[in-house]
Design an enzyme around this catalytic site. Structure first.
Site, mmCIF file in Angstrom:
data_model
loop_
_atom_site.group_PDB
_atom_site.id
_atom_site.type_symbol
_atom_site.label_atom_id
_atom_site.label_comp_id
_atom_site.label_asym_id
_atom_site.label_seq_id
_atom_site.Cartn_x
_atom_site.Cartn_y
_atom_site.Cartn_z
ATOM 1 N N THR A 13 0.836 -1.195 0.000
ATOM 2 C CA THR A 13 0.000 0.000 0.000
ATOM 3 C C THR A 13 0.873 1.249 0.000
ATOM 4 O OG1 THR A 13 -1.716 1.222 1.221
ATOM 5 C CG2 THR A 13 -0.138 0.021 2.554
ATOM 6 N N ASN A 15 -0.534 3.941 1.451
ATOM 7 C CA ASN A 15 -1.287 4.730 2.424
ATOM 8 C C ASN A 15 -0.732 4.491 3.844
ATOM 9 O OD1 ASN A 15 -3.240 5.585 4.295
ATOM 10 N ND2 ASN A 15 -4.897 5.319 2.820
ATOM 11 N N LYS A 18 -3.257 3.609 6.662
ATOM 12 C CA LYS A 18 -3.656 2.204 6.694
ATOM 13 C C LYS A 18 -2.589 1.365 7.395
ATOM 14 C CE LYS A 18 -6.521 1.707 2.525
ATOM 15 N NZ LYS A 18 -6.753 0.819 1.381
ATOM 16 N N GLU A 42 -4.415 -0.226 -10.735
ATOM 17 C CA GLU A 42 -5.086 -1.447 -10.298
ATOM 18 C C GLU A 42 -6.250 -1.716 -11.250
ATOM 19 O OE1 GLU A 42 -7.978 0.364 -6.779
ATOM 20 O OE2 GLU A 42 -6.090 -0.532 -6.161
ATOM 21 N N ASP A 71 -8.327 -3.562 0.153
ATOM 22 C CA ASP A 71 -9.031 -2.587 -0.679
ATOM 23 C C ASP A 71 -10.330 -2.224 0.031
ATOM 24 O OD1 ASP A 71 -8.440 -1.276 -3.215
ATOM 25 O OD2 ASP A 71 -10.462 -1.921 -3.725
ATOM 26 N N ALA A 72 -10.642 -0.932 0.049
ATOM 27 C CA ALA A 72 -11.800 -0.496 0.828
ATOM 28 C C ALA A 72 -12.599 0.540 0.063
ATOM 29 C CB ALA A 72 -11.334 0.088 2.160
ATOM 30 N N LYS A 169 -10.505 3.922 16.553
ATOM 31 C CA LYS A 169 -11.028 3.593 15.208
ATOM 32 C C LYS A 169 -10.960 2.079 14.992
ATOM 33 C CE LYS A 169 -10.528 4.426 10.245
ATOM 34 N NZ LYS A 169 -9.766 4.995 9.134
ATOM 35 N N HIS A 174 -14.078 -1.161 9.578
ATOM 36 C CA HIS A 174 -14.139 -2.187 8.542
ATOM 37 C C HIS A 174 -12.791 -2.883 8.379
ATOM 38 C CE1 HIS A 174 -12.840 1.671 7.188
ATOM 39 N NE2 HIS A 174 -12.542 1.279 5.951
ATOM 40 N N ARG A 175 -11.707 -2.069 8.362
ATOM 41 C CA ARG A 175 -10.359 -2.606 8.135
ATOM 42 C C ARG A 175 -9.933 -3.481 9.315
ATOM 43 N NH1 ARG A 175 -8.566 1.786 7.047
ATOM 44 N NH2 ARG A 175 -9.117 1.444 4.878
HETATM 45 P P1 IMP Z 1 -8.438 2.168 -1.222
HETATM 46 O O1 IMP Z 1 -8.698 1.903 -2.670
HETATM 47 O O2 IMP Z 1 -8.596 0.959 -0.377
HETATM 48 O O3 IMP Z 1 -7.162 2.885 -0.955
HETATM 49 O O4 IMP Z 1 -9.579 3.135 -0.671
HETATM 50 C C1 IMP Z 1 -10.303 3.953 -1.534
HETATM 51 C C2 IMP Z 1 -10.741 5.217 -0.868
HETATM 52 O O5 IMP Z 1 -11.755 4.923 0.102
HETATM 53 C C3 IMP Z 1 -9.660 5.950 -0.103
HETATM 54 O O6 IMP Z 1 -8.963 6.827 -0.923
HETATM 55 C C4 IMP Z 1 -10.458 6.707 0.929
HETATM 56 O O7 IMP Z 1 -10.920 7.910 0.380
HETATM 57 C C5 IMP Z 1 -11.654 5.793 1.188
HETATM 58 N N1 IMP Z 1 -11.421 4.988 2.395
HETATM 59 C C6 IMP Z 1 -11.107 3.676 2.485
HETATM 60 N N2 IMP Z 1 -10.952 3.304 3.760
HETATM 61 C C7 IMP Z 1 -11.170 4.414 4.499
HETATM 62 C C8 IMP Z 1 -11.131 4.682 5.891
HETATM 63 O O8 IMP Z 1 -10.834 3.839 6.741
HETATM 64 N N3 IMP Z 1 -11.424 5.945 6.243
HETATM 65 C C9 IMP Z 1 -11.735 6.915 5.347
HETATM 66 N N4 IMP Z 1 -11.771 6.739 4.050
HETATM 67 C C10 IMP Z 1 -11.473 5.477 3.617
#
Ligand code: IMP
Length: 192
Positions: A13, A15, A18, A42, A71-72, A169, A174-175
């Site tokens: 990642t 991020n 994260k 991706e 991925d979220a 948090k 979710h994470r």
């Molecule tokens: P990613 O593709 O998993 O990096 O997440 C996509 C986007 O979802 C991120 O850029 C955030 O804007 C949002 N996101 C995912 N997880 C979170 C979280 O835990 N808090 C806030 N925003 C999130």
């Protein structure tokens, strides 16, 4: 503080937020997390799962070390789940202000965050998900966390994610839910 670890996973990642969140959960399992840069591109999909699986397979193929990919996305009920897997793009383009505007005048503020975690650590190939339900705040609040944290209020709380510490948090997110499930399975499979 140095981590004592029974096992090392490479978290693919870019991020850092994260990484901080997942490191704290991993410590409960004596697993060490090392960040490894994720490729910029991706695959696109309407589901998080294929995106995470594809990224994990690619990362394992090049690194040949145990990898974790997550991925979220934020799914807003009154927008039929938008932005979902497109959350990153929506955050970069219209941002938090744009999302609040989209919900202007809409009573139903329900939303959820979903996370899909994939671990490839042969013989383990683990896919787990975590969901946290909540509502979208009328105004952003708090300066912690990242992404949509300032506008997401988890069910049962009055504070947004951005007003919580990482430890707090991780009690709801979710994470943390997805990662805890995945680490429990990893521990069972690898006997670590
Ligand atoms: P990613 O593709 O998993 O990096 O997440 C996509 C986007 O979802 C991120 O850029 C955030 O804007 C949002 N996101 C995912 N997880 C979170 C979280 O835990 N808090 C806030 N925003 C999130």
């Amino acid at each position: 503080m140095r981590d004592t670890c029974n096992y090392k996973l490479y978290f693919i990642t870019n991020n850092v937020h994260k990484v901080e969140e997942v490191k704290l959960v991993a410590r409960e399992y004596s697993i060490c997390i090392e960040q490894a840069a994720a490729p910029k591109i991706e695959i696109q999909s309407n589901d998080l799962e294929p995106i995470a699986i594809n990224a994990a397979i690619k990362a394992y193929s090049s690194l040949r070390k145990p990898v974790l990919v997550e991925d979220a996305g934020l799914f807003i009920e009154s927008l039929n789940g938008f932005p979902g897997p497109y959350s990153s793009y929506v955050f970069k383009t219209i941002g938090i202000k744009g999302v609040i505007k989209l919900l202007n005048g809409i009573q139903d503020r329900r939303a959820y965050f979903k996370s899909v975690v994939v671990i490839i650590a042969p013989p383990a190939f683990i896919i787990e998900e975590g969901i946290v339900y909540g509502v979208i705040a009328s105004q952003p609040r708090g300066n912690k966390g990242f992404g949509f944290d300032p506008i997401f209020i988890p069910e049962g709380l009055k504070h947004t994610f951005a007003e919580l510490s990482i430890v707090e948090k991780n009690m709801y997110s979710h994470r943390a839910i997805a990662v805890r499930k995945a680490f429990t399975r990893l521990r069972d499979i690898l006997k670590i």
